[in-house]
Write a protein that holds these residues in place. Structure first.
Motif, PDB file in Angstrom:
ATOM      1  N   UNK A  70      23.090  21.687 -42.382  1.00  0.00           N
ATOM      2  CA  UNK A  70      23.937  21.353 -43.525  1.00  0.00           C
ATOM      3  C   UNK A  70      23.220  21.708 -44.833  1.00  0.00           C
ATOM      4  N   UNK A  71      21.940  21.381 -44.911  1.00  0.00           N
ATOM      5  CA  UNK A  71      21.173  21.685 -46.125  1.00  0.00           C
ATOM      6  C   UNK A  71      21.087  23.187 -46.350  1.00  0.00           C
ATOM      7  N   UNK A  72      20.869  23.950 -45.276  1.00  0.00           N
ATOM      8  CA  UNK A  72      20.770  25.402 -45.427  1.00  0.00           C
ATOM      9  C   UNK A  72      22.095  26.012 -45.868  1.00  0.00           C
ATOM     10  N   UNK A  73      23.187  25.553 -45.295  1.00  0.00           N
ATOM     11  CA  UNK A  73      24.491  26.086 -45.673  1.00  0.00           C
ATOM     12  C   UNK A  73      24.828  25.757 -47.125  1.00  0.00           C
ATOM     13  N   UNK A  74      24.452  24.544 -47.555  1.00  0.00           N
ATOM     14  CA  UNK A  74      24.679  24.165 -48.949  1.00  0.00           C
ATOM     15  C   UNK A  74      23.873  25.062 -49.875  1.00  0.00           C
ATOM     16  N   UNK A  75      22.616  25.316 -49.520  1.00  0.00           N
ATOM     17  CA  UNK A  75      21.769  26.153 -50.372  1.00  0.00           C
ATOM     18  C   UNK A  75      22.288  27.590 -50.443  1.00  0.00           C
ATOM     19  N   UNK A  76      22.795  28.105 -49.330  1.00  0.00           N
ATOM     20  CA  UNK A  76      23.360  29.457 -49.341  1.00  0.00           C
ATOM     21  C   UNK A  76      24.583  29.511 -50.258  1.00  0.00           C
ATOM     22  N   UNK A  87      25.054  31.633 -53.920  1.00  0.00           N
ATOM     23  CA  UNK A  87      26.197  32.478 -54.280  1.00  0.00           C
ATOM     24  C   UNK A  87      26.804  32.033 -55.603  1.00  0.00           C
ATOM     25  N   UNK A  88      26.945  30.727 -55.766  1.00  0.00           N
ATOM     26  CA  UNK A  88      27.527  30.181 -56.987  1.00  0.00           C
ATOM     27  C   UNK A  88      26.651  30.475 -58.206  1.00  0.00           C
ATOM     28  N   UNK A  89      25.337  30.310 -58.058  1.00  0.00           N
ATOM     29  CA  UNK A  89      24.436  30.542 -59.183  1.00  0.00           C
ATOM     30  C   UNK A  89      24.426  32.018 -59.578  1.00  0.00           C
ATOM     31  N   UNK A 116      18.608  14.094 -51.947  1.00  0.00           N
ATOM     32  CA  UNK A 116      17.183  14.404 -51.919  1.00  0.00           C
ATOM     33  C   UNK A 116      16.966  15.805 -51.331  1.00  0.00           C
ATOM     34  N   UNK A 117      16.119  16.568 -51.986  1.00  0.00           N
ATOM     35  CA  UNK A 117      15.824  17.921 -51.531  1.00  0.00           C
ATOM     36  C   UNK A 117      16.754  18.975 -52.075  1.00  0.00           C
ATOM     37  N   UNK A 118      17.805  18.554 -52.791  1.00  0.00           N
ATOM     38  CA  UNK A 118      18.755  19.515 -53.353  1.00  0.00           C
ATOM     39  C   UNK A 118      18.425  19.777 -54.815  1.00  0.00           C
TER      40      UNK A 118
END
Length: 332
Positions: free
Chosen positions: A96-102, A106-108, A304-306
């Motif tokens: 879940x964390x990896x998919x959010x970061x990906x 893209x958004x950034x 946390x971690x995001x």
């Protein structure tokens, strides 16, 4: 001259590149990560397949591939669906964390390409009115292309969406049944409650503040059972050994509450920040009573971690600045 070469440990980038990624070399793919998250979310392989718009055999194949790559069971099947093993829950959390970061990458990048930026915020009503809206307006005075999305609701729903990656940050409260170690929490302030009635309400005839014992005789409009504001109101009555206020209409909708107040003698609790806006219209007014009611503090909460995007960080900074220096209007 003899040249001495210092032996340095691998940089963080080299360590990331050369000491990780073994799972991907063994065949782990983004499709596997999406499937394990969907399985944990739904508790059933068939529902996970529907969520990802694929077939159940294809979903089962992805599960089998993951278990082969990792050499561990990720879930246990039962007549009611699946139950994730410890390994399955761990993989789902990391996936879940990896998919959010990906998605955030893209958004950034889109923000950089087109300028402006976007921010997604969840907030309880008082914080939305008093902090979020002014902070967004302040940032937009500096960057008119900023696009803000604000969701207002109860904390337990906002926090769930935060963990799903739907909000950059939330201004609310961590539910008691959640582990606070999942979050970065910056406490802001308590939420003062005011009691509102229609203009011309019979309780407004007196010159002294109304007692809770008199208030108990009137109909109330309260949020649904379990809501923190409702529990706080009920606790105020219990602490004074009074019967709980009767509420035949239970709603968290501000529009429903206002419509009911306008035509009845009901009493409705509202956050102070909201009442200051509504009372100016003249349809409803604050009812003075002999006591003060406060809800426990709300906080600015991130997962946390995001890491926040630049746009989200900017809005967050403006919100915190308003707390520390409420009289200063940033960007003016």
């Amino acid at each position: 001259m003899t040249e001495t070469r210092n032996s340095h440990p691998l940089s963080s980038a080299k360590s990331l590149l050369f000491r990780s990624g073994n799972l991907f070399q063994r065949g782990l793919k983004l499709s596997h990560l999406r499937m394990i998250v969907a399985m944990e979310e739904t508790g059933q392989i068939s529902l996970a397949a529907d969520m990802l718009k694929t077939s159940q055999p294809a979903a089962s194949r992805l599960l089998s591939e993951m278990e082969t790559i990792l050499e561990v069971r990720l879930c246990v099947r039962s007549p009611r669906g699946i139950e994730m093993t410890n390994a399955g829950r761990a993989l789902a959390r990391r996936a879940r964390s990896m998919l959010i970061e990906i998605r955030e990458a893209e958004r950034e990048i889109e923000d950089i390409k087109h300028g402006g930026g976007t921010v997604f915020i969840g907030a309880v009503t008082a914080a939305a009115v008093d902090l979020v809206v002014p902070a967004i307006r302040s940032v937009q005075s500096l960057n008119s292309l900023l696009e803000a999305h604000v969701a207002v609701g109860p904390s337990h729903l906002l926090i769930k969406d935060l963990l799903a990656g739907d909000h950059d940050f939330v201004i609310g409260r961590v539910p008691e049944d959640m582990n606070p170690r999942q979050f970065n929490i910056r406490e802001i302030r308590s939420e003062r409650i005011r009691l509102m009635v229609r203009t011309g309400h019979p309780l407004l005839d007196g010159t002294k503040p109304v007692t809770l014992s008199r208030l108990a005789k009137f109909e109330w409009i309260l949020p649904p059972p379990g809501n923190l504001m409702r529990r706080t109101i009920e606790d105020a009555f219990i602490s004074r050994h009074l019967p709980l206020p009767h509420s035949s209409l239970n709603s968290a909708s501000l529009l429903v509450t206002l419509a009911t107040l306008a035509d009845t003698n009901s009493i409705a609790p509202m956050a102070e920040e909201v009442t200051s806006l509504l009372a100016s219209g003249g349809l409803i007014t604050e009812l003075p009573f002999d006591g003060g009611i406060e809800i426990k503090p709300y906080s600015l909460i991130t997962a946390r971690g995001h890491r926040l995007s630049p746009s989200a960080q900017l809005v967050s900074d403006h919100i915190l600045a308003r707390i520390e220096r409420p009289s200063v209007q940033l960007g003016e």
